[in-house]
Design a protein around this motif. Structure first.
Motif, short mmCIF file in Angstrom:
data_model
loop_
_atom_site.label_atom_id
_atom_site.label_comp_id
_atom_site.label_asym_id
_atom_site.label_seq_id
_atom_site.Cartn_x
_atom_site.Cartn_y
_atom_site.Cartn_z
N UNK A 38 46.20 81.55 15.25
CA UNK A 38 45.20 82.27 16.05
C UNK A 38 45.05 81.54 17.37
N UNK A 39 44.57 82.25 18.36
CA UNK A 39 44.51 81.62 19.68
C UNK A 39 43.47 80.49 19.70
N UNK A 40 43.52 79.71 20.76
CA UNK A 40 42.58 78.61 20.90
C UNK A 40 41.15 79.14 20.90
N UNK A 41 40.27 78.51 20.12
CA UNK A 41 38.89 78.96 20.04
C UNK A 41 38.64 80.00 18.96
N UNK A 42 39.69 80.41 18.25
CA UNK A 42 39.54 81.44 17.21
C UNK A 42 38.77 80.93 15.99
N UNK A 43 38.70 79.60 15.84
CA UNK A 43 37.93 79.05 14.72
C UNK A 43 38.78 78.36 13.66
N UNK A 44 40.00 77.98 14.00
CA UNK A 44 40.92 77.39 13.02
C UNK A 44 40.39 76.04 12.52
N UNK A 45 39.99 75.17 13.46
CA UNK A 45 39.47 73.86 13.07
C UNK A 45 38.16 74.02 12.29
N UNK A 46 37.34 74.98 12.72
CA UNK A 46 36.09 75.26 12.01
C UNK A 46 36.38 75.66 10.57
N UNK A 47 37.36 76.53 10.38
CA UNK A 47 37.72 76.97 9.03
C UNK A 47 38.20 75.79 8.18
N UNK A 48 39.02 74.91 8.77
CA UNK A 48 39.49 73.74 8.01
C UNK A 48 38.33 72.83 7.62
N UNK A 49 37.35 72.66 8.52
CA UNK A 49 36.26 71.76 8.16
C UNK A 49 35.39 72.39 7.05
N UNK A 50 35.33 73.72 7.01
CA UNK A 50 34.63 74.36 5.88
C UNK A 50 35.41 74.15 4.58
N UNK A 51 36.75 74.33 4.66
CA UNK A 51 37.58 74.17 3.46
C UNK A 51 37.55 72.74 2.94
N UNK A 52 37.39 71.77 3.87
CA UNK A 52 37.39 70.37 3.44
C UNK A 52 36.01 69.94 2.94
N UNK A 53 35.02 70.82 3.05
CA UNK A 53 33.68 70.49 2.58
C UNK A 53 32.86 69.70 3.58
N UNK A 71 27.82 74.01 -4.09
CA UNK A 71 27.02 73.54 -5.22
C UNK A 71 27.68 72.38 -5.96
N UNK A 72 28.88 71.99 -5.50
CA UNK A 72 29.54 70.87 -6.14
C UNK A 72 29.11 69.57 -5.47
N UNK A 73 29.38 68.45 -6.13
CA UNK A 73 29.15 67.16 -5.49
C UNK A 73 30.14 67.04 -4.33
N UNK A 74 29.58 67.03 -3.12
CA UNK A 74 30.41 67.09 -1.92
C UNK A 74 31.36 65.89 -1.83
N UNK A 75 30.84 64.73 -2.20
CA UNK A 75 31.65 63.52 -2.09
C UNK A 75 32.83 63.59 -3.06
N UNK A 76 32.55 64.08 -4.25
CA UNK A 76 33.60 64.18 -5.27
C UNK A 76 34.66 65.19 -4.82
N UNK A 77 34.22 66.33 -4.34
CA UNK A 77 35.18 67.34 -3.85
C UNK A 77 36.07 66.75 -2.78
N UNK A 78 35.44 66.08 -1.81
CA UNK A 78 36.19 65.54 -0.68
C UNK A 78 37.09 64.37 -1.07
N UNK A 79 36.66 63.57 -2.03
CA UNK A 79 37.45 62.37 -2.31
C UNK A 79 38.47 62.58 -3.42
N UNK A 80 38.39 63.71 -4.12
CA UNK A 80 39.34 63.91 -5.22
C UNK A 80 40.20 65.16 -5.13
N UNK A 81 39.65 66.23 -4.59
CA UNK A 81 40.39 67.49 -4.68
C UNK A 81 41.09 67.89 -3.39
N UNK A 82 40.61 67.41 -2.24
CA UNK A 82 41.28 67.78 -0.99
C UNK A 82 41.75 66.54 -0.23
#
Ligand SMILES: Nc1ncnc2c1ncn2[C@@H]1O[C@H](COP(=O)(O)OP(=O)(O)O)[C@@H](O)[C@H]1O
Ligand SMILES: [Mg+2]
Length: 215
Positions: A38-53, A71-82
């Protein structure tokens, strides 16, 4: 089965700002490489930061194996699954490749039998031998640094790999080598690999392309 589901996902950076995107419904599966374009500013980095928690949706949900990540433990999601590979690599330049990988293993809180050997194996899996592993980041090429960043993201066996412009600063041949690694991670190891890219070659080498269109 889908590993990540976007369920009418929307995001805006504050109550007064208009939304970056809204109502995205999409499913990411294991075993595939996805490119988000998507073009610059379309929200790609924003989408990745949502996916990464890192950020929370302002509407809709993101489900990881059926569970709302908000609703998951954010730290656990970030440090184990992604595992996240940043655009700037985020490596510590004065430490060696090996020390960078070991540091992230320490931070994950997971138990490893033999840390050193394991970290060396991760580096070997992205074609960095022991001599390179023991070199400082400063003394490695851009492509080698990118591979260290991937090895680091893999060190705690995440099911999902997220990468923002992973081949952005690399020449064509090095870009192909990095893409081979992502394809192997998806097709052989069954990971879900999600890349943001501007490169038509990277998009073409992916299994699925998601076009993020701005309003
Ligand atoms: N921290 C922020 N605060 C407010 N607006 C932001 C912030 N970060 C990004 N934006 C805006 O959100 C939109 C999407 O940005 P971004 O996700 O970085 O796009 P891309 O990665 O596709 O270039 C842009 O209009 C950008 O200006
Ligand atoms: Mg961006």
């Amino acid at each position: 089965m889908s590993v990540l589901t976007l369920d009418h996902l929307g995001y805006s950076y504050g109550e007064r700002s208009s939304s970056v995107f809204q109502n995205i419904c999409y499913q990411f599966e294991k075993g595939k490489v996805y490119s988000i374009v998507g073009r610059s500013g379309a929200g790609k980095t924003t989408l990745l930061s949502l996916l990464s928690g890192l950020a929370k949706p302002t509407s809709g949900k993101i489900l990881f194996e059926g569970n709302d990540i908000a609703e998951m433990d954010k730290y656990r999601y970030r440090s184990q699954y992604v595992g996240v590979v940043f655009q700037s690599f985020n490596l510590l330049p004065h430490l060696t490749a090996l020390e960078n990988v070991r540091l992230s293993m320490d931070l994950s809180g997971k138990k490893y039998e033999n840390k050193n050997e394991y970290a060396l194996r991760m580096l070997q899996s992205v074609e960095l031998d022991e001599a390179k592993a023991k070199r400082r980041i400063l003394k490695l090429s851009g492509g080698e640094q990118q591979r260290v960043a991937i090895a680091r993201a893999l060190s705690y066996h995440p099911e999902i790999i997220l990468a923002d412009e992973p081949t952005g600063n690399l020449d064509g041949e090095t870009q192909d080598q990095i893409m081979d690694i992502f394809q192997r991670l998806a097709h052989q190891d069954g990971k879900c690999v999600i890349l943001v890219t501007h490169s038509p070659a990277v998009a073409k080498a992916s299994d699925e392309v998601y076009q993020l269109s701005s309003k």
